[in-house]
Design a protein around this motif. Sequence first.
Motif, short mmCIF file in Angstrom:
data_model
loop_
_atom_site.label_atom_id
_atom_site.label_comp_id
_atom_site.label_asym_id
_atom_site.label_seq_id
_atom_site.Cartn_x
_atom_site.Cartn_y
_atom_site.Cartn_z
N THR A 2 1.00 -1.21 0.09
CA THR A 2 0.08 0.17 0.17
C THR A 2 0.87 1.26 -0.09
O THR A 2 1.84 1.34 0.73
N THR A 3 0.63 2.24 -1.02
CA THR A 3 1.31 3.33 -1.03
C THR A 3 0.44 4.38 -0.14
O THR A 3 -0.69 4.55 -0.29
N LYS A 4 1.13 5.11 0.68
CA LYS A 4 0.54 6.16 1.67
C LYS A 4 0.80 7.78 1.18
O LYS A 4 1.83 7.66 0.71
N LYS A 6 2.48 11.19 2.09
CA LYS A 6 3.48 11.67 2.79
C LYS A 6 3.44 13.24 3.08
O LYS A 6 2.92 13.69 2.39
N PRO A 23 -0.50 9.65 -3.19
CA PRO A 23 0.06 8.81 -4.25
C PRO A 23 -0.18 9.08 -5.71
O PRO A 23 0.83 8.90 -6.47
#
Length: 54
Positions: A2-4, A6, A23
């Motif tokens: 999973t890309t969160k 930032k 993302p």
Amino acid sequence: MTTKAKRESIQIAGIEVEVFQMPNGEYVMSQSQVADSIEVNPVLALRFLQENHP
């Protein structure tokens, strides 16, 4: 995996603000972050949004 989002610091009209970069590259801010950026009490900003909702 999973890309969160930032945390990032960016400049908007000469004001440095803390934002979240999603993302897909978009930036988002919370209501309290917006209020802090324009030096308004977050409660007053939320009240303004609630009273002026179409």
